[in-house]
Motif scaffolding. Structure first.
Motif, PDB file in Angstrom:
ATOM      1  N   VAL A 123       1.576   3.421   0.222  1.00 43.18           N
ATOM      2  CA  VAL A 123       3.201   3.347   0.591  1.00 43.18           C
ATOM      3  C   VAL A 123       3.491   3.008   2.042  1.00 43.18           C
ATOM      4  CG1 VAL A 123       3.383   5.785   1.076  1.00 43.18           C
ATOM      5  CG2 VAL A 123       5.217   4.719   0.050  1.00 43.18           C
ATOM      6  N   MET A 141      14.281   7.257  -1.506  1.00 45.70           N
ATOM      7  CA  MET A 141      13.351   7.641  -0.434  1.00 45.70           C
ATOM      8  C   MET A 141      14.013   7.456   0.763  1.00 45.70           C
ATOM      9  SD  MET A 141      10.053   5.268  -1.996  1.00 45.70           S
ATOM     10  CE  MET A 141       8.791   5.965  -0.822  1.00 45.70           C
ATOM     11  N   GLN A 150       7.441  -3.710  -3.523  1.00 47.95           N
ATOM     12  CA  GLN A 150       5.881  -3.930  -2.886  1.00 47.95           C
ATOM     13  C   GLN A 150       6.216  -4.800  -1.848  1.00 47.95           C
ATOM     14  OE1 GLN A 150       3.526  -4.845  -5.949  1.00 47.95           O
ATOM     15  NE2 GLN A 150       4.227  -3.003  -7.233  1.00 47.95           N
ATOM     16  N   LEU A 199       5.014  11.687   2.364  1.00 49.06           N
ATOM     17  CA  LEU A 199       4.946  10.403   1.484  1.00 49.06           C
ATOM     18  C   LEU A 199       3.577   9.916   1.258  1.00 49.06           C
ATOM     19  CD1 LEU A 199       8.212   8.875   3.072  1.00 49.06           C
ATOM     20  CD2 LEU A 199       8.004   9.641   1.025  1.00 49.06           C
ATOM     21  N   ARG A 240       2.127  12.045  -1.267  1.00 47.66           N
ATOM     22  CA  ARG A 240       2.829  12.081  -2.602  1.00 47.66           C
ATOM     23  C   ARG A 240       2.454  10.760  -3.362  1.00 47.66           C
ATOM     24  NH1 ARG A 240       8.177  14.389  -4.695  1.00 47.66           N
ATOM     25  NH2 ARG A 240       8.575  13.108  -6.397  1.00 47.66           N
ATOM     26  N   TYR A 241       2.421   9.357  -2.544  1.00 49.36           N
ATOM     27  CA  TYR A 241       2.585   8.175  -3.019  1.00 49.36           C
ATOM     28  C   TYR A 241       1.233   7.593  -2.934  1.00 49.36           C
ATOM     29  CZ  TYR A 241       7.406   9.017  -3.999  1.00 49.36           C
ATOM     30  OH  TYR A 241       8.677   9.365  -4.350  1.00 49.36           O
ATOM     31  N   CYS A 245       8.244  -0.240  -0.198  1.00 47.37           N
ATOM     32  CA  CYS A 245       9.087   0.042  -1.369  1.00 47.37           C
ATOM     33  C   CYS A 245       8.241  -0.117  -2.582  1.00 47.37           C
ATOM     34  CB  CYS A 245      10.501  -0.829  -1.672  1.00 47.37           C
ATOM     35  SG  CYS A 245      11.117  -0.654  -3.076  1.00 47.37           S
ATOM     36  N   LEU A 246       8.122   0.886  -3.303  1.00 41.73           N
ATOM     37  CA  LEU A 246       7.207   0.882  -4.492  1.00 41.73           C
ATOM     38  C   LEU A 246       7.613   0.175  -5.746  1.00 41.73           C
ATOM     39  CD1 LEU A 246       6.398   4.861  -4.524  1.00 41.73           C
ATOM     40  CD2 LEU A 246       5.135   3.072  -3.445  1.00 41.73           C
TER      41      LEU A 246
END
Length: 139
Positions: A101, A72, A57, A93, A96-97, A53-54
């Motif tokens: 991640v 997400m 964390q 993902l 992208r992140y 989870c961004l």
């Protein structure tokens, strides 16, 4: 005299910010709804456990209640329901992140320390323990 109201306003805004961390929008349609196909849902759940989870964390998106984690989860379910393989979704993902991640980041020039540090720390601990035991025998 005019500085004091400005400071009070700034402090009030800083204190109010965490209260509005999530929006008032309804959750994404598939964030908490399982897929009809049990195999697809199992694949989606397994992938959700591997994605960090961004916002939180320290949690996977499967365990997090953050709004972004729900988005997400919905995205993963949509892509797997559309026929994408979990590895393809995970690679998307990561692109992208970033590698962070993933709970299982690939070994590359930006993540090598994550993989090597435990080994180095273990080796340093063994050296320190060995020296400590030698000094106790002598003393």
């Amino acid at each position: 005299m005019s500085v004091r109201p400005a400071i009070l306003l700034a402090v009030s805004l800083l204190l109010a910010t965490p209260l509005r961390a999530d929006s008032d929008l309804p959750p994404a349609p598939l964030s908490d709804t399982q897929l009809a196909d049990p195999r697809q849902e199992a694949a989606a759940r397994a992938l959700m456990e591997k994605i960090r989870c961004l916002v939180c964390q320290g949690q996977s998106i499967a365990d997090s209640n953050a709004e972004l984690a729900g988005d997400m989860r919905a995205l993963i379910r949509q892509r797997i329901a559309a026929g994408d393989k979990p590895s393809t979704v995970q690679a998307w993902l990561v692109r992208r992140y970033g590698s962070w991640v993933s709970y299982d980041p690939p070994l590359d020039r930006t993540t090598w320390l994550l993989w090597v540090a435990p080994i180095l720390l273990l080796a340093a601990g063994l050296v320190l323990a060995r020296r400590s035991f030698r000094s106790r025998r002598r003393g």
